[in-house]
Design a protein around this motif. Structure first.
Motif, PDB file in Angstrom:
ATOM      1  N   ALA A  11       0.836  -1.208   0.000  1.00 38.48           N
ATOM      2  CA  ALA A  11       0.000   0.000   0.000  1.00 38.48           C
ATOM      3  C   ALA A  11       0.867   1.253   0.000  1.00 38.48           C
ATOM      4  N   ALA A  12       1.918   1.254   0.806  1.00 43.30           N
ATOM      5  CA  ALA A  12       2.811   2.414   0.868  1.00 43.30           C
ATOM      6  C   ALA A  12       3.515   2.629  -0.468  1.00 43.30           C
ATOM      7  N   ALA A  13       3.916   1.541  -1.120  1.00 42.28           N
ATOM      8  CA  ALA A  13       4.598   1.658  -2.411  1.00 42.28           C
ATOM      9  C   ALA A  13       3.653   2.213  -3.479  1.00 42.28           C
ATOM     10  N   ILE A  14       2.413   1.758  -3.488  1.00 43.06           N
ATOM     11  CA  ILE A  14       1.432   2.257  -4.459  1.00 43.06           C
ATOM     12  C   ILE A  14       1.180   3.741  -4.226  1.00 43.06           C
ATOM     13  N   ARG A  15       1.007   4.112  -2.965  1.00 43.12           N
ATOM     14  CA  ARG A  15       0.764   5.523  -2.627  1.00 43.12           C
ATOM     15  C   ARG A  15       1.953   6.394  -3.047  1.00 43.12           C
ATOM     16  N   ALA A  16       3.168   5.932  -2.780  1.00 41.70           N
ATOM     17  CA  ALA A  16       4.357   6.708  -3.130  1.00 41.70           C
ATOM     18  C   ALA A  16       4.499   6.850  -4.646  1.00 41.70           C
ATOM     19  N   GLU A  17       4.257   5.775  -5.378  1.00 40.28           N
ATOM     20  CA  GLU A  17       4.374   5.815  -6.839  1.00 40.28           C
ATOM     21  C   GLU A  17       3.359   6.787  -7.436  1.00 40.28           C
ATOM     22  N   ALA A  18       2.153   6.805  -6.880  1.00 39.97           N
ATOM     23  CA  ALA A  18       1.096   7.680  -7.399  1.00 39.97           C
ATOM     24  C   ALA A  18       1.402   9.151  -7.145  1.00 39.97           C
ATOM     25  N   ARG A  19       2.288   9.421  -6.214  1.00 46.25           N
ATOM     26  CA  ARG A  19       2.610  10.805  -5.856  1.00 46.25           C
ATOM     27  C   ARG A  19       4.022  11.205  -6.272  1.00 46.25           C
ATOM     28  N   LYS A  20       4.603  10.446  -7.201  1.00 56.85           N
ATOM     29  CA  LYS A  20       5.934  10.780  -7.695  1.00 56.85           C
ATOM     30  C   LYS A  20       5.875  12.038  -8.541  1.00 56.85           C
ATOM     31  N   GLY A  21       6.764  12.933  -8.266  1.00 54.74           N
ATOM     32  CA  GLY A  21       6.824  14.160  -9.049  1.00 54.74           C
ATOM     33  C   GLY A  21       5.946  15.253  -8.469  1.00 54.74           C
ATOM     34  N   LEU A  22       6.340  16.454  -8.751  1.00 51.35           N
ATOM     35  CA  LEU A  22       5.647  17.624  -8.203  1.00 51.35           C
ATOM     36  C   LEU A  22       4.198  17.695  -8.658  1.00 51.35           C
ATOM     37  N   TRP A  23       3.937  17.488  -9.955  1.00 50.81           N
ATOM     38  CA  TRP A  23       2.576  17.619 -10.466  1.00 50.81           C
ATOM     39  C   TRP A  23       1.647  16.615  -9.801  1.00 50.81           C
ATOM     40  N   ARG A  24       2.079  15.372  -9.633  1.00 51.39           N
ATOM     41  CA  ARG A  24       1.219  14.373  -8.988  1.00 51.39           C
ATOM     42  C   ARG A  24       0.975  14.715  -7.519  1.00 51.39           C
ATOM     43  N   ARG A  25       1.992  15.232  -6.844  1.00 54.33           N
ATOM     44  CA  ARG A  25       1.789  15.628  -5.436  1.00 54.33           C
ATOM     45  C   ARG A  25       0.783  16.762  -5.337  1.00 54.33           C
ATOM     46  N   ILE A  26       0.849  17.704  -6.271  1.00 48.05           N
ATOM     47  CA  ILE A  26      -0.110  18.815  -6.285  1.00 48.05           C
ATOM     48  C   ILE A  26      -1.519  18.278  -6.535  1.00 48.05           C
ATOM     49  N   GLN A  27      -1.652  17.378  -7.517  1.00 49.19           N
ATOM     50  CA  GLN A  27      -2.960  16.784  -7.796  1.00 49.19           C
ATOM     51  C   GLN A  27      -3.504  16.050  -6.571  1.00 49.19           C
ATOM     52  N   ALA A  28      -2.647  15.296  -5.899  1.00 50.20           N
ATOM     53  CA  ALA A  28      -3.087  14.564  -4.706  1.00 50.20           C
ATOM     54  C   ALA A  28      -3.530  15.529  -3.616  1.00 50.20           C
ATOM     55  N   TRP A  29      -2.765  16.605  -3.421  1.00 52.08           N
ATOM     56  CA  TRP A  29      -3.103  17.590  -2.400  1.00 52.08           C
ATOM     57  C   TRP A  29      -4.432  18.262  -2.698  1.00 52.08           C
ATOM     58  N   LEU A  30      -4.685  18.526  -3.991  1.00 53.07           N
ATOM     59  CA  LEU A  30      -5.933  19.166  -4.395  1.00 53.07           C
ATOM     60  C   LEU A  30      -7.100  18.179  -4.495  1.00 53.07           C
ATOM     61  N   GLY A  31      -6.778  16.907  -4.474  1.00 57.46           N
ATOM     62  CA  GLY A  31      -7.835  15.895  -4.584  1.00 57.46           C
ATOM     63  C   GLY A  31      -8.325  15.703  -6.004  1.00 57.46           C
ATOM     64  N   ILE A  32      -7.476  16.003  -6.967  1.00 58.42           N
ATOM     65  CA  ILE A  32      -7.837  15.824  -8.374  1.00 58.42           C
ATOM     66  C   ILE A  32      -6.857  14.857  -9.019  1.00 58.42           C
ATOM     67  N   GLY A  33      -7.165  14.406 -10.189  1.00 56.93           N
ATOM     68  CA  GLY A  33      -6.267  13.523 -10.924  1.00 56.93           C
ATOM     69  C   GLY A  33      -6.726  12.081 -10.823  1.00 56.93           C
ATOM     70  N   THR A  34      -7.021  11.495 -11.964  1.00 55.07           N
ATOM     71  CA  THR A  34      -7.558  10.133 -11.957  1.00 55.07           C
ATOM     72  C   THR A  34      -6.533   9.105 -11.503  1.00 55.07           C
ATOM     73  N   ALA A  35      -5.258   9.296 -11.840  1.00 62.04           N
ATOM     74  CA  ALA A  35      -4.233   8.315 -11.451  1.00 62.04           C
ATOM     75  C   ALA A  35      -4.119   8.231  -9.934  1.00 62.04           C
ATOM     76  N   VAL A  36      -4.138   9.375  -9.289  1.00 59.77           N
ATOM     77  CA  VAL A  36      -4.036   9.407  -7.824  1.00 59.77           C
ATOM     78  C   VAL A  36      -5.286   8.785  -7.195  1.00 59.77           C
ATOM     79  N   ARG A  37      -6.461   9.095  -7.748  1.00 58.51           N
ATOM     80  CA  ARG A  37      -7.702   8.521  -7.199  1.00 58.51           C
ATOM     81  C   ARG A  37      -7.722   7.006  -7.362  1.00 58.51           C
ATOM     82  N   ARG A  38      -7.289   6.526  -8.533  1.00 58.37           N
ATOM     83  CA  ARG A  38      -7.244   5.071  -8.746  1.00 58.37           C
ATOM     84  C   ARG A  38      -6.272   4.416  -7.778  1.00 58.37           C
ATOM     85  N   ALA A  39      -5.112   5.037  -7.597  1.00 58.35           N
ATOM     86  CA  ALA A  39      -4.120   4.501  -6.669  1.00 58.35           C
ATOM     87  C   ALA A  39      -4.673   4.480  -5.245  1.00 58.35           C
ATOM     88  N   ASP A  40      -5.351   5.548  -4.850  1.00 60.74           N
ATOM     89  CA  ASP A  40      -5.915   5.599  -3.502  1.00 60.74           C
ATOM     90  C   ASP A  40      -6.979   4.518  -3.300  1.00 60.74           C
TER      91      ASP A  40
END
Length: 87
Positions: A11-40
């Protein structure tokens, strides 16, 4: 490894991979982005597995006082699956 340890690590590895890079971290923080939602959503399933394995370990724990030896989360080669063992 403790009960649920490999599922928690996955679970930790999936979460970390989904948040790799600045843009993905921003999307996760904002609660947007399909890749982050699927990973969550996938992480939630793995975390449910952790809870189930921990609950099973608690139920089996009294056997340790009766001479049983309990081993949790034994890896199977070439597989994501694992087994527990009582003996």
């Amino acid at each position: 490894m403790s009960a649920g340890g490999s599922a928690a690590a996955r679970a930790a590895a999936i979460r970390a991979e989904a948040r790799k890079g600045l843009w993905r971290r921003i999307q996760a923080w904002l609660g947007i982005g399909t890749a982050v939602r699927r990973a969550d959503a996938e992480v939630a399933k793995w975390e449910g597995g952790v809870e189930g394995e921990e609950a099973t370990a608690r139920l089996l724990a009294p056997l340790g006082g009766r001479g049983w030896y309990l081993r949790h989360d034994l890896a199977m080669s070439n597989s994501w699956a694992n087994i527990g063992n009582c003996g």
